[in-house]
Scaffold this motif. Structure first.
Motif, PDB file in Angstrom:
ATOM      1  N   GLU A  86     -67.006  94.224  21.560  1.00  0.00           N
ATOM      2  CA  GLU A  86     -67.410  93.102  22.418  1.00  0.00           C
ATOM      3  C   GLU A  86     -67.462  91.802  21.609  1.00  0.00           C
ATOM      4  N   SER A  87     -67.946  91.904  20.380  1.00  0.00           N
ATOM      5  CA  SER A  87     -68.001  90.728  19.511  1.00  0.00           C
ATOM      6  C   SER A  87     -66.606  90.193  19.222  1.00  0.00           C
ATOM      7  N   SER A  88     -65.638  91.092  19.086  1.00  0.00           N
ATOM      8  CA  SER A  88     -64.266  90.676  18.837  1.00  0.00           C
ATOM      9  C   SER A  88     -63.721  89.848  19.999  1.00  0.00           C
ATOM     10  N   LEU A  89     -64.020  90.270  21.229  1.00  0.00           N
ATOM     11  CA  LEU A  89     -63.587  89.510  22.400  1.00  0.00           C
ATOM     12  C   LEU A  89     -64.275  88.155  22.452  1.00  0.00           C
ATOM     13  N   VAL A  90     -65.600  88.161  22.324  1.00  0.00           N
ATOM     14  CA  VAL A  90     -66.351  86.914  22.406  1.00  0.00           C
ATOM     15  C   VAL A  90     -65.925  85.953  21.296  1.00  0.00           C
ATOM     16  N   GLY A  91     -65.702  86.496  20.102  1.00  0.00           N
ATOM     17  CA  GLY A  91     -65.264  85.659  18.996  1.00  0.00           C
ATOM     18  C   GLY A  91     -63.878  85.071  19.203  1.00  0.00           C
ATOM     19  N   SER A  92     -62.996  85.812  19.875  1.00  0.00           N
ATOM     20  CA  SER A  92     -61.640  85.309  20.111  1.00  0.00           C
ATOM     21  C   SER A  92     -61.621  84.125  21.068  1.00  0.00           C
ATOM     22  N   LEU A  93     -62.717  83.919  21.803  1.00  0.00           N
ATOM     23  CA  LEU A  93     -62.771  82.807  22.756  1.00  0.00           C
ATOM     24  C   LEU A  93     -63.220  81.507  22.109  1.00  0.00           C
ATOM     25  N   ILE A  94     -63.774  81.578  20.907  1.00  0.00           N
ATOM     26  CA  ILE A  94     -64.294  80.376  20.262  1.00  0.00           C
ATOM     27  C   ILE A  94     -63.162  79.406  19.974  1.00  0.00           C
ATOM     28  N   GLY A  95     -63.351  78.163  20.360  1.00  0.00           N
ATOM     29  CA  GLY A  95     -62.358  77.124  20.117  1.00  0.00           C
ATOM     30  C   GLY A  95     -61.357  76.941  21.235  1.00  0.00           C
ATOM     31  N   ILE A  96     -61.349  77.844  22.230  1.00  0.00           N
ATOM     32  CA  ILE A  96     -60.444  77.682  23.370  1.00  0.00           C
ATOM     33  C   ILE A  96     -61.091  76.731  24.363  1.00  0.00           C
ATOM     34  N   GLN A  97     -60.374  75.694  24.734  1.00  0.00           N
ATOM     35  CA  GLN A  97     -60.929  74.663  25.602  1.00  0.00           C
ATOM     36  C   GLN A  97     -60.520  74.878  27.054  1.00  0.00           C
ATOM     37  N   GLY A  98     -61.274  74.219  27.953  1.00  0.00           N
ATOM     38  CA  GLY A  98     -60.905  74.195  29.361  1.00  0.00           C
ATOM     39  C   GLY A  98     -60.900  75.542  30.033  1.00  0.00           C
ATOM     40  N   ARG A  99     -61.825  76.449  29.630  1.00  0.00           N
ATOM     41  CA  ARG A  99     -61.912  77.781  30.245  1.00  0.00           C
ATOM     42  C   ARG A  99     -60.590  78.529  30.200  1.00  0.00           C
ATOM     43  N   GLY A 100     -59.872  78.367  29.086  1.00  0.00           N
ATOM     44  CA  GLY A 100     -58.605  79.055  28.908  1.00  0.00           C
ATOM     45  C   GLY A 100     -57.398  78.195  29.196  1.00  0.00           C
ATOM     46  N   ARG A 101     -57.604  77.032  29.787  1.00  0.00           N
ATOM     47  CA  ARG A 101     -56.477  76.192  30.197  1.00  0.00           C
ATOM     48  C   ARG A 101     -55.615  75.756  29.005  1.00  0.00           C
ATOM     49  N   THR A 102     -56.247  75.492  27.856  1.00  0.00           N
ATOM     50  CA  THR A 102     -55.500  74.975  26.708  1.00  0.00           C
ATOM     51  C   THR A 102     -55.233  76.032  25.650  1.00  0.00           C
ATOM     52  N   ALA A 103     -55.466  77.296  25.975  1.00  0.00           N
ATOM     53  CA  ALA A 103     -55.265  78.354  24.986  1.00  0.00           C
ATOM     54  C   ALA A 103     -53.807  78.429  24.556  1.00  0.00           C
ATOM     55  N   SER A 104     -53.593  78.534  23.257  1.00  0.00           N
ATOM     56  CA  SER A 104     -52.242  78.679  22.720  1.00  0.00           C
ATOM     57  C   SER A 104     -51.761  80.106  22.958  1.00  0.00           C
ATOM     58  N   PRO A 105     -50.453  80.368  22.847  1.00  0.00           N
ATOM     59  CA  PRO A 105     -49.959  81.745  22.989  1.00  0.00           C
ATOM     60  C   PRO A 105     -50.637  82.707  22.026  1.00  0.00           C
ATOM     61  N   GLU A 106     -50.895  82.249  20.798  1.00  0.00           N
ATOM     62  CA  GLU A 106     -51.553  83.111  19.814  1.00  0.00           C
ATOM     63  C   GLU A 106     -52.988  83.424  20.238  1.00  0.00           C
ATOM     64  N   GLN A 107     -53.692  82.414  20.762  1.00  0.00           N
ATOM     65  CA  GLN A 107     -55.060  82.639  21.218  1.00  0.00           C
ATOM     66  C   GLN A 107     -55.096  83.585  22.407  1.00  0.00           C
ATOM     67  N   LEU A 108     -54.147  83.413  23.339  1.00  0.00           N
ATOM     68  CA  LEU A 108     -54.090  84.302  24.500  1.00  0.00           C
ATOM     69  C   LEU A 108     -53.824  85.739  24.087  1.00  0.00           C
ATOM     70  N   LYS A 109     -52.942  85.923  23.108  1.00  0.00           N
ATOM     71  CA  LYS A 109     -52.650  87.275  22.635  1.00  0.00           C
ATOM     72  C   LYS A 109     -53.885  87.913  22.010  1.00  0.00           C
ATOM     73  N   ALA A 110     -54.639  87.121  21.256  1.00  0.00           N
ATOM     74  CA  ALA A 110     -55.855  87.646  20.628  1.00  0.00           C
ATOM     75  C   ALA A 110     -56.867  88.063  21.679  1.00  0.00           C
ATOM     76  N   VAL A 111     -57.016  87.235  22.734  1.00  0.00           N
ATOM     77  CA  VAL A 111     -57.946  87.573  23.813  1.00  0.00           C
ATOM     78  C   VAL A 111     -57.472  88.822  24.547  1.00  0.00           C
ATOM     79  N   GLU A 112     -56.182  88.873  24.848  1.00  0.00           N
ATOM     80  CA  GLU A 112     -55.639  90.022  25.575  1.00  0.00           C
ATOM     81  C   GLU A 112     -55.814  91.314  24.793  1.00  0.00           C
TER      82      GLU A 112
END
Length: 408
Positions: free
Chosen positions: A75-101
């Protein structure tokens, strides 16, 4: 301390800065939802359960919560992967999205609460922290959800005579909220079927509700949908849901000091108080020696408003990013049209969590070329808190800074 700059002009010593001024730079951390469809840190010093996270705007009631929330490592891994993503996911980079997924898939493959729709843990008010499709709602709702000044929630109440799932945008305690409601039924242990049937603005300055301009009765099947809960934590604090339009949602019931700090920065209010709270609850970390961890650090907030001179701001770390590497410190600021301002220097430890910083090698850079800038500035840098994602320091002229590590 001051600095002098020679670009054909001479700048006098910098004026003293009022360190009680409140912020200039802000970020918009992550959160979640889609409307009439459905809703849908790692902390190196606390390896076992306790983790801190970042979130969008949080209402006052939740800010006052002091209960610590425990997360498993996954759970910490998921929550940590969201840090720094702006706009409730709107501005997430492909790398950030892959980490969240990846983090979502790991949790979905683990054993959470079986048959979550049959559990009382699914009921209550959930705060939205991330969605893979933040633009999947109506234009009005997209506008609201994309503003991090607002808090976004989902309420689930299934064990009543009128089972309901509601999506809520809370503008503020003083203004009010928008609530979109749906009649709900349980299909199986994971799936909730719903049909939106009413919505209204509840505004504190009006004695009546203002109808939300969507004719649900005329929408037919478009007002219907389903919501699968693919993971519900055994603590009842974290939930992953997937909707009928392919959207993935991450929701949380309680917020924590890291979330409240980044939320305060996003909304531009009570940041100093959030910093104090964050440092206070991390005393077991801050009592240890704090280091300037190597990497690129993007400034997201400072307690000093920028001055009229961008070069003074850049030279004193009031904008841009910092790069810490091999005992060297670099300030880097994008100017425009490919031009950057670069300022190099060194730091030496001079006390507990305190460093003497000398920045004396400035240049305006474009491509491989640089125009030297004669500039020297010296100050003490105190590390108040640092982990591999977030750093809080007191720097030039006692200004407080909050940085996020880039690429983590």
């Amino acid at each position: 301390m001051g600095c002098s700059i020679d670009l054909g002009l001479r700048f006098s010593h910098l004026p003293q800065i009022n360190t009680t001024s409140i912020k200039r730079t802000r970020i918009q951390p992550p959160f979640v939802i889609a409307f009439p469809t459905c809703y849908g840190v790692n902390h190196p010093h606390q390896y076992h359960l306790l983790r801190r996270v970042c979130c969008s705007a949080v209402d006052e009631e939740q800010i006052q919560q002091s209960t610590e929330v425990l997360f498993s490592d996954a759970e910490s891994s998921l929550v940590g992967s969201l840090i720094g993503i702006q706009g409730r996911g709107r501005t997430a980079s492909p790398e950030q999205l892959k980490a969240v997924e990846r983090a979502v898939e790991v949790l979905e493959a683990t054993e959470g609460v079986p048959d979550p729709t049959s559990s009382s843990l699914i009921e209550g008010r959930w705060q939205l922290i991330f969605t893979t499709r933040p633009g999947s709602a109506s234009p009005i709702q997209r506008t609201f959800v994309g503003v991090d000044l607002f808090s976004v929630f989902q309420e689930i109440y299934l064990r009543t005579n009128d089972p309901r799932v509601s999506n809520i945008v809370k503008f503020s305690d003083a203004i009010g909220e928008l609530k979109v409601e749906a009649a709900a039924t349980i299909k199986d242990g994971k799936r909730i079927l719903f049909r939106f049937d009413k919505a209204a603005f509840s505004l504190k300055f009006l004695p009546f509700k203002v109808p939300y301009p969507v004719p649900f009765r005329l929408l037919g099947d478009e007002a219907k949908g389903w919501l699968d809960t693919t993971y519900l934590s055994k603590s009842g604090n974290l939930r992953i849901s997937r909707g009928n339009k392919g959207t993935t949602f991450v929701l949380q019931k309680q917020t924590e000091p890291r979330q409240r700090l980044l939320s305060a920065i996003s909304s531009g209010s009570s940041v100093i108080q959030a910093i104090d709270e964050f440092i206070s609850v991390n005393q077991n970390v801050t009592k240890d020696e704090q280091q300037l961890i190597e990497g690129e650090w993007q400034m997201i907030w400072s307690s000093q408003m920028e001055t009229d001179s961008w070069i003074e701001n850049a030279a004193n770390g009031l904008m841009g990013s910092q790069i810490v590497k091999n005992g060297k410190l670099k300030f880097l600021v994008d100017i425009l049209f490919g031009f950057k301002f670069s300022m190099n220097g060194t730091f030496e430890k001079s006390g507990t969590n305190v460093y003497d910083v000398t920045m004396d090698d400035g240049a305006i850079v474009v491509g491989p070329y640089g125009l030297p800038v004669e500039l020297v500035t010296k100050f003490k840098l105190e590390v108040l808190y640092s982990d591999d994602k977030i750093r809080i320091t007191r720097g030039y002229s006692n200004i407080l800074f909050v940085h996020l590590r880039v690429g983590r």
